[in-house]
Design an enzyme around this catalytic site. Structure first.
Site, PDB file in Angstrom:
ATOM      1  N   ILE A 170       0.893  -0.958   0.143  1.00 47.07           N
ATOM      2  CA  ILE A 170       0.023  -0.147  -0.143  1.00 47.07           C
ATOM      3  C   ILE A 170       0.995   1.428   0.074  1.00 47.07           C
ATOM      4  O   ILE A 170       2.005   1.135   0.556  1.00 47.07           O
ATOM      5  CB  ILE A 170      -0.945  -0.029   1.258  1.00 47.07           C
ATOM      6  N   ASP A 171       0.464   2.357  -0.124  1.00 41.85           N
ATOM      7  CA  ASP A 171       1.150   3.511  -0.522  1.00 41.85           C
ATOM      8  C   ASP A 171       2.045   3.942   0.785  1.00 41.85           C
ATOM      9  O   ASP A 171       1.227   3.851   1.844  1.00 41.85           O
ATOM     10  CB  ASP A 171       0.313   4.868  -0.880  1.00 41.85           C
ATOM     11  N   LYS A 172       2.855   4.602   0.444  1.00 44.90           N
ATOM     12  CA  LYS A 172       3.705   5.253   1.815  1.00 44.90           C
ATOM     13  C   LYS A 172       2.682   5.930   2.658  1.00 44.90           C
ATOM     14  O   LYS A 172       2.651   5.578   4.039  1.00 44.90           O
ATOM     15  CB  LYS A 172       4.909   6.217   1.383  1.00 44.90           C
TER      16      LYS A 172
END
Length: 365
Positions: A170-172
């Site tokens: 998942i995104d940062k």
């Protein structure tokens, strides 16, 4: 195909991979080229699996065939099956969902919120701000470094071995659940579930405006934005990008904003962020997709200050991977996990509830 394996991945993750995926060598689906071969001018027609087995150290034909099934083998930029016949000057690539590690991954004592762990896997609740994989500009302080510390006394787990580790990303600046495989068999089995879209993933987001209808499905190819390579965009005519489907439901309307539940059917880079922008409802404080501007509500100075205050308590896109479900890779048992919305998003939502005077239909989510 290091060490006789490949990575089956969701092309997201995924609600994307922000190592940042779009800033450090990944293509529009967050994929990274690990190997590239150009066929000679005199190349005779040869199956691509045989072509690669002859060129990749320790790669078995069965592994290459599985990689092709998972979309990890590209010829001239397009996925091919293992029976594709390589022609002169064809460019054959092997791609994975993470960059090649340029340096050895060193253990770092970074706290991990472990939701579940057994001999085959563990599920972690990733905080916002933590990069998943080492990559350009982020060679330490990542979740992979934290996993190296967690497994430092486990002789069977090699954090540098692509046959185990994170199955998706998942995104940062997105918080929430991720599953980690502790064995090669677990990673193959879990990766296939993501590839075949049999996992169950639900996110909670805060959007500008209340989507209408309040329950719906967004369908539209997602690919790299030709005008801004750091963004993804929707190609509604299907002329580019890859098929993407997001199901959503408004669970609380809060005047100019809404709390929305999103269920991923596919897993493209930045999928929820891009799809919600596409229908006119970017996520709050999502700087990459315009959500850090005031898009709904009043024009007064006091309102601008109120919005700035909500952004201050949640200084990232308002998106949380709340639930994750899959079939256990060894036992076959269906497992479902959930984690609460983190404090920063909770505070943001509470401030909007106060703003609308408690008149919203408050939901227990």
């Amino acid at each position: 195909m290091d060490k006789e394996d490949y990575e089956i991945y969701e092309d997201e993750a995924l609600e994307g991979a922000e190592t940042d995926a779009l800033a450090d060598g990944a293509d529009g689906d967050g994929l990274y080229e690990h190997f590239r071969f150009v066929a000679d001018k005199g190349q005779q027609l040869l199956r691509v699996d045989k072509f690669l087995v002859a060129r990749l150290e320790h790669a078995s034909r069965n592994r290459v065939q599985q990689a092709a099934e998972a979309g990890c083998i590209l010829v001239n930029g397009r996925p091919v099956k293992s029976n594709y016949r390589v022609k002169p000057l064809d460019v054959v690539s092997v791609v994975m969902d993470r960059p090649r590690y340029e340096l050895e991954i060193l253990p770092e004592d970074i706290p991990i919120d472990i939701v579940y762990e057994d001999a085959d896997l563990l599920v972690v609740n990733k905080p916002a701000g933590l990069v998943v994989h080492p990559g350009h500009g982020n060679y330490s302080g990542t979740l992979v470094n934290a996993l190296a510390w967690h497994f430092k006394d486990n002789p069977d787990y090699d954090v540098n071995d692509p046959r185990m580790g994170l199955v998706h990303r998942i995104d940062k600046d997105t918080s929430g659940l991720l599953v980690v495989a502790k064995t090669p068999d677990a990673k193959t089995a879990l990766g296939r579930q993501f590839f075949e879209k049999t996992t169950r993933r639900e996110y909670v987001a805060v959007t500008w405006g209340v989507p209408d209808p309040r329950v719906g499905t967004i369908t539209g190819n997602i690919g790299r934005n030709p005008k801004d390579r750091l963004q993804m965009t929707v190609f509604p005519d299907g002329s580019d990008g890859k098929h993407a489907v997001t199901h959503y439901e408004v669970i609380e309307a809060l005047g100019p904003v809404a709390v929305v539940k999103c269920r991923l059917e596919t897993g493209r880079t930045h999928q929820i962020r891009v799809h919600m922008k596409y229908i006119g409802h970017p996520l709050l404080n999502d700087a990459r997709y315009g959500g850090d501007e005031i898009l709904r509500g009043e024009r007064s100075a006091s309102y601008r200050q109120f919005v700035a205050n909500t952004f201050a308590v949640c200084p990232r896109q308002a998106l949380h991977a709340r639930t994750l479900g899959f079939r256990h890779p060894r036992t076959g048992q269906e497992l479902d996990f959930s984690c609460p919305i983190p404090e920063d998003m909770t505070q943001m939502i509470e401030r909007w509830r106060t703003y609308v005077g408690g008149k919203s239909s408050k939901m227990d989510f």
